[in-house]
Write a protein that holds these residues in place. Sequence first.
Motif, PDB file in Angstrom:
ATOM      1  N   ASN A   1    -118.095  -2.734  51.134  1.00 17.95           N
ATOM      2  CA  ASN A   1    -116.770  -2.123  50.950  1.00 17.95           C
ATOM      3  C   ASN A   1    -116.418  -1.080  52.013  1.00 17.95           C
ATOM      4  OD1 ASN A   1    -118.658  -0.326  49.898  1.00 17.95           O
ATOM      5  ND2 ASN A   1    -117.218   0.527  48.430  1.00 17.95           N
ATOM      6  N   PHE A   2    -117.454  -0.476  52.635  1.00 11.77           N
ATOM      7  CA  PHE A   2    -117.223   0.371  53.823  1.00 11.77           C
ATOM      8  C   PHE A   2    -118.197  -0.122  54.887  1.00 11.77           C
ATOM      9  CE2 PHE A   2    -115.282   3.080  50.643  1.00 11.77           C
ATOM     10  CZ  PHE A   2    -114.217   3.647  51.325  1.00 11.77           C
ATOM     11  N   PRO A   3    -117.906  -1.287  55.487  1.00 12.45           N
ATOM     12  CA  PRO A   3    -118.949  -1.952  56.281  1.00 12.45           C
ATOM     13  C   PRO A   3    -119.227  -1.294  57.622  1.00 12.45           C
ATOM     14  CG  PRO A   3    -116.911  -3.202  56.356  1.00 12.45           C
ATOM     15  CD  PRO A   3    -116.678  -2.080  55.381  1.00 12.45           C
ATOM     16  N   ILE A   4    -118.379  -0.343  58.036  1.00 14.91           N
ATOM     17  CA  ILE A   4    -118.674   0.410  59.264  1.00 14.91           C
ATOM     18  C   ILE A   4    -119.152   1.813  58.881  1.00 14.91           C
ATOM     19  CG2 ILE A   4    -117.675   1.442  61.359  1.00 14.91           C
ATOM     20  CD1 ILE A   4    -117.079  -1.278  61.927  1.00 14.91           C
ATOM     21  N   ALA A   5    -118.425   2.463  57.978  1.00 14.00           N
ATOM     22  CA  ALA A   5    -118.725   3.870  57.685  1.00 14.00           C
ATOM     23  C   ALA A   5    -120.085   4.037  57.006  1.00 14.00           C
ATOM     24  CB  ALA A   5    -117.625   4.486  56.824  1.00 14.00           C
TER      25      ALA A   5
ATOM     26  N   LEU B   1    -112.669  -5.435  61.085  1.00 12.71           N
ATOM     27  CA  LEU B   1    -113.073  -4.971  59.750  1.00 12.71           C
ATOM     28  C   LEU B   1    -112.066  -5.478  58.704  1.00 12.71           C
ATOM     29  CD1 LEU B   1    -113.993  -1.217  59.009  1.00 12.71           C
ATOM     30  CD2 LEU B   1    -113.237  -2.818  57.302  1.00 12.71           C
ATOM     31  N   THR B   2    -110.794  -5.348  59.041  1.00 13.64           N
ATOM     32  CA  THR B   2    -109.760  -5.814  58.117  1.00 13.64           C
ATOM     33  C   THR B   2    -109.864  -7.329  57.901  1.00 13.64           C
ATOM     34  OG1 THR B   2    -108.268  -3.998  58.532  1.00 13.64           O
ATOM     35  CG2 THR B   2    -107.231  -6.067  57.889  1.00 13.64           C
ATOM     36  N   LEU B   3    -110.055  -8.064  58.982  1.00 11.00           N
ATOM     37  CA  LEU B   3    -110.178  -9.523  58.860  1.00 11.00           C
ATOM     38  C   LEU B   3    -111.345  -9.906  57.952  1.00 11.00           C
ATOM     39  CD1 LEU B   3    -109.997 -11.402  62.271  1.00 11.00           C
ATOM     40  CD2 LEU B   3    -108.629 -11.788  60.210  1.00 11.00           C
ATOM     41  N   GLU B   4    -112.409  -9.132  58.047  1.00 11.92           N
ATOM     42  CA  GLU B   4    -113.629  -9.501  57.340  1.00 11.92           C
ATOM     43  C   GLU B   4    -113.676  -8.986  55.901  1.00 11.92           C
ATOM     44  OE1 GLU B   4    -117.847  -9.709  59.075  1.00 11.92           O
ATOM     45  OE2 GLU B   4    -117.596  -7.608  58.621  1.00 11.92           O
ATOM     46  N   GLU B   5    -113.124  -7.774  55.673  1.00 12.01           N
ATOM     47  CA  GLU B   5    -113.257  -7.143  54.358  1.00 12.01           C
ATOM     48  C   GLU B   5    -111.967  -7.189  53.567  1.00 12.01           C
ATOM     49  OE1 GLU B   5    -113.806  -4.014  51.288  1.00 12.01           O
ATOM     50  OE2 GLU B   5    -112.213  -4.192  52.771  1.00 12.01           O
ATOM     51  N   GLY B   6    -110.840  -7.175  54.265  1.00 12.68           N
ATOM     52  CA  GLY B   6    -109.553  -7.320  53.573  1.00 12.68           C
ATOM     53  C   GLY B   6    -108.814  -6.026  53.306  1.00 12.68           C
ATOM     54  N   LYS B   7    -109.402  -4.862  53.666  1.00  7.79           N
ATOM     55  CA  LYS B   7    -108.620  -3.625  53.480  1.00  7.79           C
ATOM     56  C   LYS B   7    -107.520  -3.592  54.531  1.00  7.79           C
ATOM     57  CE  LYS B   7    -112.271  -0.967  53.722  1.00  7.79           C
ATOM     58  NZ  LYS B   7    -113.135   0.208  53.658  1.00  7.79           N
ATOM     59  N   THR B   8    -106.536  -2.720  54.375  1.00  2.10           N
ATOM     60  CA  THR B   8    -105.395  -2.755  55.308  1.00  2.10           C
ATOM     61  C   THR B   8    -105.829  -2.312  56.702  1.00  2.10           C
ATOM     62  OG1 THR B   8    -104.782  -0.484  54.816  1.00  2.10           O
ATOM     63  CG2 THR B   8    -103.739  -2.202  53.473  1.00  2.10           C
TER      64      THR B   8
ATOM     65  N   GLU C   1    -120.775 -17.341  62.804  1.00  2.00           N
ATOM     66  CA  GLU C   1    -122.012 -17.675  62.077  1.00  2.00           C
ATOM     67  C   GLU C   1    -123.016 -16.553  62.227  1.00  2.00           C
ATOM     68  OE1 GLU C   1    -123.472 -21.241  63.909  1.00  2.00           O
ATOM     69  OE2 GLU C   1    -122.566 -22.429  62.306  1.00  2.00           O
ATOM     70  N   PHE C   2    -123.655 -16.209  61.126  1.00  2.00           N
ATOM     71  CA  PHE C   2    -124.641 -15.112  61.137  1.00  2.00           C
ATOM     72  C   PHE C   2    -125.965 -15.619  60.575  1.00  2.00           C
ATOM     73  CE2 PHE C   2    -120.648 -13.081  61.579  1.00  2.00           C
ATOM     74  CZ  PHE C   2    -120.911 -11.973  62.376  1.00  2.00           C
TER      75      PHE C   2
ATOM     76  N   LYS D   1    -130.259  -3.676  56.830  1.00  2.00           N
ATOM     77  CA  LYS D   1    -129.892  -4.946  56.182  1.00  2.00           C
ATOM     78  C   LYS D   1    -128.403  -4.837  55.868  1.00  2.00           C
ATOM     79  CE  LYS D   1    -129.307  -8.064  52.884  1.00  2.00           C
ATOM     80  NZ  LYS D   1    -127.838  -8.138  53.038  1.00  2.00           N
ATOM     81  N   SER D   2    -127.626  -5.614  56.597  1.00  2.00           N
ATOM     82  CA  SER D   2    -126.165  -5.595  56.407  1.00  2.00           C
ATOM     83  C   SER D   2    -125.780  -6.341  55.132  1.00  2.00           C
ATOM     84  CB  SER D   2    -125.541  -6.296  57.608  1.00  2.00           C
ATOM     85  OG  SER D   2    -124.296  -6.852  57.288  1.00  2.00           O
ATOM     86  N   ALA D   3    -124.690  -5.918  54.517  1.00  2.00           N
ATOM     87  CA  ALA D   3    -124.143  -6.692  53.392  1.00  2.00           C
ATOM     88  C   ALA D   3    -123.803  -8.102  53.888  1.00  2.00           C
ATOM     89  CB  ALA D   3    -122.899  -6.004  52.865  1.00  2.00           C
ATOM     90  N   ASP D   4    -124.088  -9.118  53.081  1.00  2.00           N
ATOM     91  CA  ASP D   4    -123.845 -10.518  53.496  1.00  2.00           C
ATOM     92  C   ASP D   4    -122.386 -10.776  53.844  1.00  2.00           C
ATOM     93  OD1 ASP D   4    -126.128 -10.357  52.037  1.00  2.00           O
ATOM     94  OD2 ASP D   4    -125.817 -12.216  50.922  1.00  2.00           O
ATOM     95  N   LEU D   5    -121.485 -10.086  53.120  1.00  2.00           N
ATOM     96  CA  LEU D   5    -120.055 -10.417  53.277  1.00  2.00           C
ATOM     97  C   LEU D   5    -119.423  -9.808  54.525  1.00  2.00           C
ATOM     98  CD1 LEU D   5    -118.938  -9.946  49.554  1.00  2.00           C
ATOM     99  CD2 LEU D   5    -118.959 -12.106  50.818  1.00  2.00           C
ATOM    100  N   THR D   6    -120.073  -8.821  55.121  1.00  2.00           N
ATOM    101  CA  THR D   6    -119.421  -8.106  56.233  1.00  2.00           C
ATOM    102  C   THR D   6    -120.341  -7.909  57.446  1.00  2.00           C
ATOM    103  OG1 THR D   6    -120.052  -6.094  55.062  1.00  2.00           O
ATOM    104  CG2 THR D   6    -117.767  -6.822  54.806  1.00  2.00           C
ATOM    105  N   PRO D   7    -120.946  -8.985  57.933  1.00  2.00           N
ATOM    106  CA  PRO D   7    -121.904  -8.821  59.042  1.00  2.00           C
ATOM    107  C   PRO D   7    -121.247  -8.437  60.370  1.00  2.00           C
ATOM    108  CG  PRO D   7    -121.575 -11.150  58.541  1.00  2.00           C
ATOM    109  CD  PRO D   7    -120.875 -10.376  57.464  1.00  2.00           C
ATOM    110  N   LYS D   8    -120.002  -8.887  60.583  1.00  2.00           N
ATOM    111  CA  LYS D   8    -119.376  -8.635  61.889  1.00  2.00           C
ATOM    112  C   LYS D   8    -119.153  -7.139  62.101  1.00  2.00           C
ATOM    113  CE  LYS D   8    -116.783 -10.151  65.537  1.00  2.00           C
ATOM    114  NZ  LYS D   8    -115.479 -10.802  65.517  1.00  2.00           N
ATOM    115  N   SER D   9    -118.775  -6.449  61.039  1.00  2.00           N
ATOM    116  CA  SER D   9    -118.551  -5.000  61.152  1.00  2.00           C
ATOM    117  C   SER D   9    -119.858  -4.313  61.543  1.00  2.00           C
ATOM    118  CB  SER D   9    -118.052  -4.435  59.817  1.00  2.00           C
ATOM    119  OG  SER D   9    -116.855  -5.071  59.452  1.00  2.00           O
ATOM    120  N   VAL D  10    -120.937  -4.719  60.893  1.00  2.00           N
ATOM    121  CA  VAL D  10    -122.240  -4.114  61.196  1.00  2.00           C
ATOM    122  C   VAL D  10    -122.658  -4.480  62.620  1.00  2.00           C
ATOM    123  CG1 VAL D  10    -124.674  -4.065  60.528  1.00  2.00           C
ATOM    124  CG2 VAL D  10    -122.900  -4.032  58.781  1.00  2.00           C
TER     125      VAL D  10
END
Length: 480
Positions: free
Chosen positions: A149-153, A86-93, A33-34, A172-181
């Motif tokens: 789409n690049f939530p860490i880089a 990051l993969t779990l959250e965003e879906g890239k390989t 939860e964020f 301000k982190s993207a809503d979809l990828t807060p864990k990476s941030v």
Amino acid sequence: MRYLNYINGEWVEPFSGSYNTNSSPIDGRELGEFPASSVEDAQRAIASAKGAFSLWKSLSYKQRASYLLAAAAILKDKVEEIGYDLTLEEGKTIAEGIGETQRAISILEFFAGESAQSIGSVIPSSNEKTLIYTKRIPLGPVGLITSWNFPIAIPVWKLAPALIYGNTVVMKSADLTPKSVYHVISAFHEAGIPPGVINCVFGSGRVIGTELVKNPDIKAISFTGSNKVGNGIKELAISTGKKVQLEMGGKNPLIVLADANIDKAVDLAIKGGFLSTGQKCTATSRVIIEEKIYDEFRTRLIEQTMSLKVGNPLEKDTFMGPCVSHSQQETVLSLIKAGKQEGLLLYGGETLQNPNLQQGFYIQPTIFEIDSQEARIAREEIFGPVIVLLKAKDYHEAIRFANDTEFGLSASLCTNNLSLAQEFIDEIEVGMVHVNSETTGAEPQVPFGGVKNSSYGPREQGKTAIEFYTQVKTIYVDQL
Ligand code: UN1
């Protein structure tokens, strides 16, 4: 688990007391939860960044660099764990998730190195006794609005230059990828960054982003995301006297000339078009092929695409995972639907039928053929695994097609013809030109950005990042 905002060196609950549950695009599992923060949270973060500015700018470049290097070392220790999240959250390989975390480390190391580089110049005065020089000074608290789409880089490629040149930050982190941030911010927290230098608020862009863009204590906004949001930010930020830097969409062409190595060109189209599920502003979305080799290229591209493994990105041999969210999947499917009326669907176009993947947002890699650039799929950014093929009579027609777009981020040409390659480098209307390489990719030590509607403001990355994150002070020193 419940995550919190990061303000003034502490993890704090949002004023609203409310939270959003984040879930994985792979299979819908819950990831934590964020905070659903409010304007008051953003204001508190801005006040904290304002309070920390005089201390942070008074540190030496070397001292500031030490925090970047310490954060890089912490990310390095956890690179596998963070890449996995990051993969779990965003879906890239998983390879891309880990690769992106490594890229963030390189960015931090590059900008730590900038701490030893020149920040001004000495300019001769018309008076022989006068010393005139310039120095770069920080702007103050800056607002960084980042994409999923690049939530860490991307958070790091804005944070690193902002910090090294002496600015404080509200992210301000993207809503979809807060864990990476969260991982990025945690690394700086563990590195002992002084309180208030970095602040991070989770929640809706409309609420927090708008406050950052409006608030007079924020001196600059750097944004990566869609054109629609970016253009709104531009108007508001300029009207409140801020510097603005926007990285937005692309419709990047790959031109394949008849003399090209077809296997290599097919490989570039597939990697550029389908890695990260096509969700890169630099993704290859139009492939313009010289007539003579069109049929052969098309056949080989379809064959190769059929053999790609699409599915759970946590499995090591998967080439392409899901779209980032249900709504992104819907947007891509609706453009595919439009594409079916305007062009010929050569491959894909459907969600995956595998019963084990029904909780995720998967779409097949998709290839269209079109005979006119009027089609929506040839004009609009799709941000999904879709490429369109277009036949050109020769190089000259190909470059005309390539430039016939509102966007101008990146482009690539496949050829061995050096003269045409040089012509292409001069004629193509983009910020980043490739010859015989993917339209995607960004090395931290070189400028990144586009022309036309792709970008606005000074370039990101490399030495040019100093342009945006500082202003010039001119100093005259005379003798009494
Ligand atoms: C890349 O191509 O590796 O949001 C980087 C984006 C770009 C970054 C692309 N700002 O997709």
